[in-house]
Design a protein around this motif. Structure first.
Motif, PDB file in Angstrom:
ATOM      1  N   ARG A  27       0.840  -1.199   0.000  1.00  0.00           N
ATOM      2  CA  ARG A  27       0.000   0.000   0.000  1.00  0.00           C
ATOM      3  C   ARG A  27       0.877   1.253   0.000  1.00  0.00           C
ATOM      4  N   PRO A  28       0.527   2.217  -0.816  1.00  0.00           N
ATOM      5  CA  PRO A  28       1.344   3.440  -0.881  1.00  0.00           C
ATOM      6  C   PRO A  28       1.050   4.416   0.251  1.00  0.00           C
ATOM      7  N   TRP A  29       0.121   4.133   1.133  1.00  0.00           N
ATOM      8  CA  TRP A  29      -0.221   5.073   2.210  1.00  0.00           C
ATOM      9  C   TRP A  29       0.158   4.571   3.549  1.00  0.00           C
TER      10      TRP A  29
END
Length: 169
Positions: free
Chosen positions: A167-169
């Motif tokens: 996940r990029p967050w």
């Protein structure tokens, strides 16, 4: 397997363009048209193979002219080329101004489907028998498009190998 004429897989669907089908430009939303293209093409592939089918790829969609709320939209699809278990389906989208009767090609698309058996495994499909000039021209150029699809799939697989699923967050 005996070859089947393109006409046996032909599907024609005509519909109106309603307010909930348009984008901010008051033209048919591309995603709506792409959904209709996939649905129509899947019927053609099923008619040709008489088996369950899965969409292997949307090879190309060319949006050529806007479709307005005053238009009807007609999708015509048929199997143009086959491999051992795969089928290429061509979809021609025609828009018609319902008041003037003017017609124009609004989009064209090529999709690939694979026929699968009850276990979900690829199953052989019959060859296609083109009859009209349009069908012959599309069939004659099918090998070239199939090679392009294979190359594109290899490139996509290579890219997927280095893409992350985190996940990029």
């Amino acid at each position: 397997m005996q070859a089947k004429p393109c006409r046996d897989s032909r599907v024609v669907k005509t519909s109106r363009v309603f307010p909930n089908d348009v984008n901010d430009h008051n033209t048919l939303f591309g995603g709506k048209l792409m959904s209709d293209i996939d649905m129509t093409a899947s019927i053609s592939a099923t008619r040709h193979s008489r088996a369950s089918v899965v969409t292997a790829s949307t090879d190309s969609v060319a949006f050529l002219a806007s479709v307005r709320p005053s238009d009807s939209v007609c999708l015509e699809s048929f199997v143009t080329w086959t491999g051992r278990t795969s089928m290429e389906v061509f979809v021609k989208v025609t828009a018609e101004d319902l008041r003037s009767g003017d017609r124009r090609i609004a989009a064209t698309a090529f999709l690939t489907f694979v026929a699968v058996d009850d276990a979900g495994l690829p199953t052989e499909v019959p060859p296609v028998l083109p009859e009209s000039e349009e069908e012959r021209r599309l069939n004659d150029s099918g090998d070239e498009r199939a090679e392009h699809r294979r190359a594109h799939r290899r490139q996509s697989q290579e890219m997927a190998a280095y893409l992350t699923t985190s996940r990029p967050w």
